[in-house]
Design a protein around this motif. Structure first.
Motif, PDB file in Angstrom:
ATOM      1  N   VAL A  55       0.834  -1.201   0.000  1.00 17.84           N
ATOM      2  CA  VAL A  55       0.000   0.000   0.000  1.00 17.84           C
ATOM      3  C   VAL A  55       0.872   1.255   0.000  1.00 17.84           C
ATOM      4  CG1 VAL A  55      -1.921  -1.135   1.171  1.00 17.84           C
ATOM      5  CG2 VAL A  55      -0.167   0.043   2.517  1.00 17.84           C
ATOM      6  N   PRO A  56       0.354   2.384  -0.533  1.00 20.77           N
ATOM      7  CA  PRO A  56       1.108   3.635  -0.549  1.00 20.77           C
ATOM      8  C   PRO A  56       1.430   4.124   0.861  1.00 20.77           C
ATOM      9  CG  PRO A  56      -0.739   3.734  -2.064  1.00 20.77           C
ATOM     10  CD  PRO A  56      -0.933   2.500  -1.248  1.00 20.77           C
ATOM     11  N   LYS A  57       2.519   4.872   0.974  1.00 22.51           N
ATOM     12  CA  LYS A  57       2.939   5.454   2.246  1.00 22.51           C
ATOM     13  C   LYS A  57       3.054   6.973   2.092  1.00 22.51           C
ATOM     14  CE  LYS A  57       3.642   1.366   4.187  1.00 22.51           C
ATOM     15  NZ  LYS A  57       2.841   0.858   5.326  1.00 22.51           N
ATOM     16  N   PRO A  58       2.854   7.732   3.190  1.00 19.34           N
ATOM     17  CA  PRO A  58       2.916   9.196   3.103  1.00 19.34           C
ATOM     18  C   PRO A  58       4.327   9.754   3.000  1.00 19.34           C
ATOM     19  CG  PRO A  58       2.515   8.515   5.358  1.00 19.34           C
ATOM     20  CD  PRO A  58       2.445   7.268   4.529  1.00 19.34           C
ATOM     21  N   ARG A  59       5.333   8.909   3.214  1.00 19.28           N
ATOM     22  CA  ARG A  59       6.720   9.367   3.133  1.00 19.28           C
ATOM     23  C   ARG A  59       7.565   8.298   2.453  1.00 19.28           C
ATOM     24  NH1 ARG A  59       8.007   9.074   9.653  1.00 19.28           N
ATOM     25  NH2 ARG A  59       6.969   7.079  10.032  1.00 19.28           N
ATOM     26  N   ALA A  60       8.827   8.638   2.194  1.00 20.55           N
ATOM     27  CA  ALA A  60       9.714   7.687   1.532  1.00 20.55           C
ATOM     28  C   ALA A  60       9.950   6.470   2.427  1.00 20.55           C
ATOM     29  CB  ALA A  60      11.033   8.364   1.195  1.00 20.55           C
ATOM     30  N   THR A  61       9.493   5.323   1.949  1.00 22.83           N
ATOM     31  CA  THR A  61       9.547   4.088   2.724  1.00 22.83           C
ATOM     32  C   THR A  61      10.137   2.968   1.873  1.00 22.83           C
ATOM     33  OG1 THR A  61       7.553   4.746   3.942  1.00 22.83           O
ATOM     34  CG2 THR A  61       8.151   2.422   4.041  1.00 22.83           C
ATOM     35  N   LEU A  62      10.879   2.098   2.524  1.00 22.56           N
ATOM     36  CA  LEU A  62      11.412   0.915   1.855  1.00 22.56           C
ATOM     37  C   LEU A  62      10.834  -0.313   2.548  1.00 22.56           C
ATOM     38  CD1 LEU A  62      13.480  -0.081  -0.324  1.00 22.56           C
ATOM     39  CD2 LEU A  62      15.097  -0.368   1.568  1.00 22.56           C
ATOM     40  N   THR A  63      10.223  -1.199   1.774  1.00 16.54           N
ATOM     41  CA  THR A  63       9.634  -2.422   2.312  1.00 16.54           C
ATOM     42  C   THR A  63      10.327  -3.628   1.695  1.00 16.54           C
ATOM     43  OG1 THR A  63       7.471  -1.366   2.634  1.00 16.54           O
ATOM     44  CG2 THR A  63       7.517  -3.777   2.553  1.00 16.54           C
ATOM     45  N   LEU A  64      10.856  -4.497   2.557  1.00 14.65           N
ATOM     46  CA  LEU A  64      11.495  -5.737   2.100  1.00 14.65           C
ATOM     47  C   LEU A  64      10.586  -6.911   2.437  1.00 14.65           C
ATOM     48  CD1 LEU A  64      13.961  -3.932   1.773  1.00 14.65           C
ATOM     49  CD2 LEU A  64      15.356  -5.709   2.857  1.00 14.65           C
ATOM     50  N   SER A  65      10.461  -7.823   1.489  1.00 15.89           N
ATOM     51  CA  SER A  65       9.569  -8.967   1.681  1.00 15.89           C
ATOM     52  C   SER A  65      10.243 -10.259   1.230  1.00 15.89           C
ATOM     53  CB  SER A  65       8.280  -8.748   0.881  1.00 15.89           C
ATOM     54  OG  SER A  65       7.460  -9.905   0.910  1.00 15.89           O
ATOM     55  N   THR A  66      10.059 -11.315   2.047  1.00 13.65           N
ATOM     56  CA  THR A  66      10.541 -12.637   1.653  1.00 13.65           C
ATOM     57  C   THR A  66       9.645 -13.702   2.279  1.00 13.65           C
ATOM     58  OG1 THR A  66      12.533 -14.010   1.461  1.00 13.65           O
ATOM     59  CG2 THR A  66      12.124 -13.012   3.600  1.00 13.65           C
ATOM     60  N   CYS A  67       9.759 -14.909   1.780  1.00  7.74           N
ATOM     61  CA  CYS A  67       8.910 -15.988   2.281  1.00  7.74           C
ATOM     62  C   CYS A  67       9.279 -16.352   3.721  1.00  7.74           C
ATOM     63  CB  CYS A  67       9.047 -17.219   1.384  1.00  7.74           C
ATOM     64  SG  CYS A  67       8.415 -16.971  -0.283  1.00  7.74           S
ATOM     65  N   TYR A  68       8.282 -16.846   4.469  1.00  7.94           N
ATOM     66  CA  TYR A  68       8.458 -17.187   5.881  1.00  7.94           C
ATOM     67  C   TYR A  68       7.543 -18.366   6.228  1.00  7.94           C
ATOM     68  CZ  TYR A  68       8.843 -16.464  10.928  1.00  7.94           C
ATOM     69  OH  TYR A  68       9.075 -16.631  12.267  1.00  7.94           O
ATOM     70  N   PRO A  69       7.955 -19.256   7.107  1.00  7.05           N
ATOM     71  CA  PRO A  69       9.214 -19.351   7.850  1.00  7.05           C
ATOM     72  C   PRO A  69      10.415 -19.649   6.939  1.00  7.05           C
ATOM     73  CG  PRO A  69       7.472 -20.622   8.904  1.00  7.05           C
ATOM     74  CD  PRO A  69       6.986 -20.272   7.532  1.00  7.05           C
ATOM     75  N   PHE A  70      11.611 -19.283   7.410  1.00 10.12           N
ATOM     76  CA  PHE A  70      12.814 -19.438   6.611  1.00 10.12           C
ATOM     77  C   PHE A  70      13.172 -20.900   6.368  1.00 10.12           C
ATOM     78  CE2 PHE A  70      13.170 -15.139   8.308  1.00 10.12           C
ATOM     79  CZ  PHE A  70      13.536 -14.425   7.172  1.00 10.12           C
ATOM     80  N   ASP A  71      12.818 -21.779   7.321  1.00 15.57           N
ATOM     81  CA  ASP A  71      13.171 -23.200   7.191  1.00 15.57           C
ATOM     82  C   ASP A  71      12.001 -24.057   6.688  1.00 15.57           C
ATOM     83  OD1 ASP A  71      11.598 -22.941   9.409  1.00 15.57           O
ATOM     84  OD2 ASP A  71      12.913 -24.054  10.773  1.00 15.57           O
ATOM     85  N   PHE A  72      10.954 -23.374   6.182  1.00 13.25           N
ATOM     86  CA  PHE A  72       9.778 -24.092   5.714  1.00 13.25           C
ATOM     87  C   PHE A  72      10.086 -24.792   4.388  1.00 13.25           C
ATOM     88  CE2 PHE A  72       5.533 -24.636   3.936  1.00 13.25           C
ATOM     89  CZ  PHE A  72       4.782 -24.986   5.042  1.00 13.25           C
ATOM     90  N   ILE A  73       9.613 -26.014   4.265  1.00 14.43           N
ATOM     91  CA  ILE A  73       9.817 -26.770   3.024  1.00 14.43           C
ATOM     92  C   ILE A  73       8.551 -26.657   2.170  1.00 14.43           C
ATOM     93  CG2 ILE A  73      10.243 -29.043   2.020  1.00 14.43           C
ATOM     94  CD1 ILE A  73      11.725 -29.784   4.595  1.00 14.43           C
ATOM     95  N   GLY A  74       8.722 -26.218   0.939  1.00 16.83           N
ATOM     96  CA  GLY A  74       7.565 -26.042   0.059  1.00 16.83           C
ATOM     97  C   GLY A  74       7.157 -24.582  -0.014  1.00 16.83           C
ATOM     98  N   ALA A  75       5.949 -24.357  -0.520  1.00 15.32           N
ATOM     99  CA  ALA A  75       5.443 -22.989  -0.663  1.00 15.32           C
ATOM    100  C   ALA A  75       5.105 -22.400   0.704  1.00 15.32           C
ATOM    101  CB  ALA A  75       4.208 -22.990  -1.560  1.00 15.32           C
ATOM    102  N   SER A  76       5.787 -21.350   1.060  1.00 14.99           N
ATOM    103  CA  SER A  76       5.601 -20.749   2.390  1.00 14.99           C
ATOM    104  C   SER A  76       4.237 -20.080   2.517  1.00 14.99           C
ATOM    105  CB  SER A  76       6.695 -19.726   2.666  1.00 14.99           C
ATOM    106  OG  SER A  76       7.970 -20.334   2.611  1.00 14.99           O
ATOM    107  N   PRO A  77       3.590 -20.235   3.683  1.00 17.16           N
ATOM    108  CA  PRO A  77       2.263 -19.644   3.877  1.00 17.16           C
ATOM    109  C   PRO A  77       2.299 -18.182   4.307  1.00 17.16           C
ATOM    110  CG  PRO A  77       2.882 -20.912   5.802  1.00 17.16           C
ATOM    111  CD  PRO A  77       3.988 -21.099   4.817  1.00 17.16           C
TER     112      PRO A  77
END
Length: 205
Positions: free
Chosen positions: A168-190
């Motif tokens: 979603v948009p933010k009112p100021r300069a924002t950086l969002t990092l995203s990755t799958c979780y849990p890190f040790d999950f096998i298969g498609a992470s929920p």
């Protein structure tokens, strides 16, 4: 006697009329001239007062950071994570082709450094395999053609994989990092591991 008084009064009245006429005409001219000069001075003062205001507004306008938008798959810079001593290439797009080469920039989000939400994604088993060690208070640095942008993480979130609030948009300069979780999950992470950081400094090129 009465005739003399009457003559004196008539002469006196005539003199007063002449003086009044002379005084009114000469002062009328002076008044008009002075009024016009006053109006000119006032206009100059108003314009002079407005000029700094306009200039101030112009100075407040954000400098355009990118004159050319990147093409899909193009390398747009690097992501530096000091906590991990890591430097990761960023590619425009988040398809598998971009994510195989490094960090992907969600092309519907703004570019790093711009006001709003710039979203970066990466695989948990490649570029972001140690992202779980990074958290609130840590810094993230993005280097692009526009300059170097330093962000400070203010929030860590774990959300459902379909949670769209990440982008979603933010009112100021924002950086969002995203990755799958849990890190040790096998298969498609929920779920997704999310870092939300605010821009704290920048060095423009």
């Amino acid at each position: 006697m009465r005739g003399s008084v009457r003559k004196i009064l008539l002469v006196f009245s005539f003199v007063l009329i002449l003086l009044g006429f002379w005084f009114s005409t000469t002062n009328a001219y002076t008044f008009i001239k002075g009024y016009m000069l006053f109006q000119t001075d006032q206009t100059h003062i108003v314009n002079s007062a407005e000029e700094p205001s306009k200039q101030h507004k112009d100075n407040l306008k954000q400098k355009k950071l990118y004159t050319i938008r990147p093409n899909k798959g193009e390398n747009i810079g690097n992501l530096l994570i000091p906590k991990l001593n890591a430097t990761l290439p960023i590619f425009h797009g988040t398809d598998e082709e971009e994510l195989e080469n490094g960090v992907g920039h969600f092309d519907k989000s703004v570019l790093p450094g711009e006001k709003d939400n710039s979203v970066l994604s990466g695989h948990r088993d490649t570029v972001f395999r140690k992202l779980g060690e990074v958290g609130k208070g840590d810094t993230l640095i993005v280097e692009t053609s526009a300059g170097s942008f330093t962000y400070k993480i203010r929030h860590v979130r774990i959300v459902d994989k379909d949670d769209r609030t990440v982008i979603v948009p933010k009112p100021r300069a924002t950086l969002t990092l995203s990755t799958c979780y849990p890190f040790d999950f096998i298969g498609a992470s929920p779920e997704r591991y999310i870092l939300v950081a605010d821009l704290i400094s920048q060095k423009l090129t």
